[in-house]
Design an enzyme around this catalytic site. Structure first.
Site, mmCIF file in Angstrom:
data_model
loop_
_atom_site.group_PDB
_atom_site.id
_atom_site.type_symbol
_atom_site.label_atom_id
_atom_site.label_comp_id
_atom_site.label_asym_id
_atom_site.label_seq_id
_atom_site.Cartn_x
_atom_site.Cartn_y
_atom_site.Cartn_z
ATOM 1 N N HIS A 108 0.819 -1.215 0.000
ATOM 2 C CA HIS A 108 0.000 0.000 0.000
ATOM 3 C C HIS A 108 0.854 1.267 0.000
ATOM 4 O O HIS A 108 0.402 2.328 -0.400
ATOM 5 C CB HIS A 108 -0.952 0.008 1.206
ATOM 6 C CG HIS A 108 -0.299 0.278 2.521
ATOM 7 N ND1 HIS A 108 -0.015 -0.705 3.436
ATOM 8 C CD2 HIS A 108 0.160 1.430 3.082
ATOM 9 C CE1 HIS A 108 0.553 -0.177 4.502
ATOM 10 N NE2 HIS A 108 0.681 1.126 4.317
ATOM 11 N N ASP A 138 -0.544 -7.509 1.229
ATOM 12 C CA ASP A 138 0.075 -6.190 1.372
ATOM 13 C C ASP A 138 1.600 -6.282 1.345
ATOM 14 O O ASP A 138 2.289 -5.642 2.142
ATOM 15 C CB ASP A 138 -0.397 -5.495 2.652
ATOM 16 C CG ASP A 138 -0.049 -4.009 2.688
ATOM 17 O OD1 ASP A 138 0.188 -3.438 1.601
ATOM 18 O OD2 ASP A 138 0.007 -3.433 3.788
ATOM 19 N N SER A 211 5.263 1.596 7.789
ATOM 20 C CA SER A 211 4.850 0.466 6.956
ATOM 21 C C SER A 211 6.032 -0.162 6.246
ATOM 22 O O SER A 211 6.847 0.527 5.627
ATOM 23 C CB SER A 211 3.821 0.909 5.917
ATOM 24 O OG SER A 211 2.542 0.965 6.467
#
Length: 471
Positions: A108, A138, A211
């Site tokens: 993402h 992801d 992330s």
């Protein structure tokens, strides 16, 4: 009457076996964690200092240029990639797992990027190739043009226990090699709409830019990849999620081999059967996959599956959990047939269903770095002289637009350019003269004022293409 009794008895026995299988699986994990705690008592606190020193050389910071194309998860789930860090620019984290420049990060964070730049621990910066992505888990696989790089030490997420100390490394808000610590709250955790992907729930603080960074266990090994938080407000609320490293590495290996991840599917959308839902369908055990929708013209529709069916198992294998059912279907080859044990109207039946292949995620194309010479590093500058000594802004050079090297460096509309290296500039002529005096093979530092803050921002050498860029 006797035959009906026998049928009910067989059904009860089958469901009882399923309950025993699910209970045994959970019990075995609990016992493994208890045995490990008993056999290795710890009298000292976990040493994340040594773990950080050992792993940090392989942890990277990622700068993303482009508008982005992040997707939303379930309600209140916040993917923690680039977030509101200036128009067209953001940050993420990652880690090197192969010496030839392969890096894992969150899909993402990089989906929709026009350019991806990776900074490694020795301060070298590289343009990254996006090898492949898998939106279901992801995971994104990057590669940089370097070799003999340090790599992280991998652990096994299957051995992770609730209550165990863990630490996250990454670049929240662009602050490289930041470390936060907490404990495992639950493992595995399955989120609504998560397609059966297991997650590690922790209370480790994650923020925008975390992330893709590694999650370390008490022994300092990487056991997860940080992904998202659960928040009603958009800020950290004490509930964070990481993808288990066992899952991430399986996806990474497939992306390295083929550039894509392919899975079987039958066209039935399902959810896990919970203890609250099971009695409504006449089941005592919260096991199996509850069908909530069947796609038109799908193998599931042709086989007669319908909403409200509970898939208890695939084939004649041992009783399966919801995730095991998902994995069996996903790993089935295109054109094969599966035998599903289905619970419908409080009775067992067998359904034969064909398997189709899900479309793999398409790798977004990154913008090619222009070989043409950039004018003023891609900056469009406005020279403000003031009107009769009165101006809303002080006289000087202001950024009207940024592209190319300037955009990748993070410059944006409204920034004031004060100096080039140690030469102050107040006019366009000053700026042009300053950059013309610097060899194209040298990095350039621009002194920039944003609001009331001043800082030098590096611009890479203008001769670098697809190779290591100077910090």
């Amino acid at each position: 009457m006797k035959a009906a009794t026998l049928v009910r008895g067989a059904v009860a026995a089958a469901v009882g076996l399923l309950a025993l299988g699910g209970g045994a699986s959970a019990l075995s994990q609990t016992r493994a964690c208890m045995d490990r705690a008993a056999s290795a008592p710890r009298s000292q606190s976990t040493d994340f200092v040594a773990a950080t020193a050992r792993q940090s050389p392989a942890v990277v910071s990622i700068a993303i240029s482009g508008a982005g194309n992040e997707w939303a998860g379930a309600d209140n789930l916040q993917p923690w990639g680039r977030r509101a860090q200036g128009a067209g620019r953001g940050f993420a984290s990652g880690f090197i797992f192969h010496r030839d420049g392969y890096i894992l990060t969150s899909a993402h964070a990089v989906t929709g990027a026009q350019a991806i730049s990776v900074a490694i621990s020795d301060q070298r910066r590289f343009d990254a190739e996006l090898v492949g992505i898998d939106r279901r888990t992801d995971v994104a696989l990057l590669r940089i043009a370097a070799s003999n790089l340090p790599v992280v030490a991998l652990g096994r997420s299957s051995e992770l226990c609730p209550g165990e100390w863990v630490a996250a490394m990454g670049a929240p808000f662009g602050f490289e090699h930041s470390v936060t610590a907490g404990v495992v709250s639950a493992h595995p955790r399955y989120m609504p709409g998560g397609n059966g992907v297991p997650l590690i729930q922790t209370d480790v603080a994650l923020n925008p830019g975390n992330s893709g960074g590694p999650l370390l266990d008490e022994r300092g090994n990487v056991v997860g990849m940080n992904s998202m938080i659960y928040s009603a407000s958009g800020g950290y609320s004490g509930v964070s999620f990481s993808l288990p490293i066992d899952t991430a590495m399986r996806v990474a290996d497939e992306l390295r081999a083929t550039g894509k991840v392919t899975r079987g599917h039958i066209g039935a959308r399902t959810q896990a059967l919970t203890p609250d839902l099971a009695p409504a369908f006449g089941l005592d055990a919260a096991l199996g996959a509850l069908v909530v929708r069947v796609d038109a013209d799908s193998p599931a529709e042709m086989a007669g599956l319908r909403s409200g069916d509970v898939v208890l198992a695939v084939g004649e294998a041992a009783p399966m959990s919801y995730v095991e059912i998902q994995d069996r279907v996903a790993s089935a080859g295109q054109g094969s047939r599966l035998s599903l044990r289905v619970w419908r109207n409080r009775a067992l039946l067998t359904v034969q269903v064909g398997v189709a292949q899900s479309a793999p995620d398409i790798v977004p194309k990154l913008a090619a770095r222009s070989n043409a010479r950039e004018v003023r590093f891609g900056l469009e500058l406005l020279e403000r002289k003031g009107v009769l000594g009165i101006s809303l802004q002080d006289p000087g050079l202001y950024v009207q637009a940024a592209s190319g090297s300037a955009q990748r460096a993070g410059l944006r509309y409204g920034d004031a350019v004060i100096a080039v290296n140690d030469v102050r500039v107040a006019r366009l002529a000053d700026f042009d003269a300053a950059i013309q005096s610097i060899p194209r093979s040298d990095a350039v530092a621009l002194l920039v004022m944003r609001g009331t803050n001043r800082s030098y921002i590096p611009i890479p050498p203008r001769t670098a293409k697809d190779a290591a860029l100077a910090p």
